[in-house]
Enzyme design. Structure first.
Site, PDB file in Angstrom:
ATOM      1  N   SER A  61      50.905  -8.192  26.560  1.00 31.79           N
ATOM      2  CA  SER A  61      51.099  -6.832  26.035  1.00 31.79           C
ATOM      3  C   SER A  61      52.559  -6.384  26.112  1.00 31.79           C
ATOM      4  O   SER A  61      52.971  -5.470  25.394  1.00 31.79           O
ATOM      5  CB  SER A  61      50.196  -5.838  26.775  1.00 31.79           C
ATOM      6  OG  SER A  61      50.503  -5.817  28.158  1.00 31.79           O
ATOM      7  N   SER A  86      45.729  -6.275  36.369  1.00 29.68           N
ATOM      8  CA  SER A  86      44.821  -5.387  37.126  1.00 29.68           C
ATOM      9  C   SER A  86      43.760  -4.788  36.209  1.00 29.68           C
ATOM     10  O   SER A  86      43.755  -3.585  35.961  1.00 29.68           O
ATOM     11  CB  SER A  86      45.610  -4.290  37.851  1.00 29.68           C
ATOM     12  OG  SER A  86      46.607  -3.713  37.061  1.00 29.68           O
TER      13      SER A  86
END
Length: 200
Positions: free
Chosen positions: A39, A109
């Site tokens: 990303s 995460s």
């Protein structure tokens, strides 16, 4: 945990955090960057650290690959190990913040519970969650590390986005869409936010 009665922390006898922040001319915070692999978390973090360094700020970057290659090299990718990975990182980040340092954490995460754990350890006033948003299709197209291809071929198990769900933040302090926005605009938006948050 078992020997907690025999611990005698020195934290309360050290130079106060406020004095260390004054010395550095900055307010310490943890900027927790979460998002799918590919990303743009690490790229943004590297650029942010360089920009802040040029402004005379002391910054530490904690990146997933670096941490897993050293501090957490004994952990795998089971749910329990992922939680422990984030727990250790959060504890380290907290130490840096107490020293007056600006901390940038780059970790997929994927679960809300993981990020909540980090927030609780670091403390709500020092934790800022940044969602680096890009669709799975775009991240897989980038696949700079070749991880999605390996996951599709079954070489990597429990890979986020393929076998494991990514739980997107609902109310992040900042969302940066690297799919829709040019790299320069994303970097500028992030820098502006961090400067505002860390100004004494």
């Amino acid at each position: 945990m078992g020997n907690s009665k025999n611990l005698h922390p020195v934290t309360g006898r050290l130079v106060p955090r406020s004095e260390r922040e004054k010395l550095l001319g900055q307010r310490a915070k943890v900027f927790w960057m979460t998002g799918l692999s590919g990303s743009g978390k690490s790229t943004l973090a590297i650029g942010l650290q360089q920009a802040l360094h040029q402004k005379g700020k002391l910054v530490c970057v904690l990146d997933g690959d670096d941490v897993r290659g050293g501090l957490n090299n004994n952990l795998g990718f089971s749910e329990a190990d992922r939680l422990e990975n984030i727990r250790r990182v959060a504890e380290v980040a907290k130490l840096f913040v107490d020293a007056g340092v600006i901390v940038i954490c780059c970790f997929v995460s994927p679960a809300k519970a993981m990020r909540q754990q980090a927030k609780e350890i670091i403390g709500e006033k020092d934790y800022r969650e940044i969602f680096v948003n890009a669709s799975l299709a775009v991240c897989e197209e980038r696949d700079v590390k070749g991880l999605y291809a390996k996951a599709r071929q079954g070489e990597i198990k429990d890979f986020t986005g393929i076998q494991q769900e990514f739980e997107a933040p609902v109310n992040p302090a900042l969302e940066i869409n690297t799919e829709k926005n040019p790299a320069e605009a994303s970097a500028a938006s992030l820098l502006e936010f961090v400067i505002k948050e860390t100004r004494l």
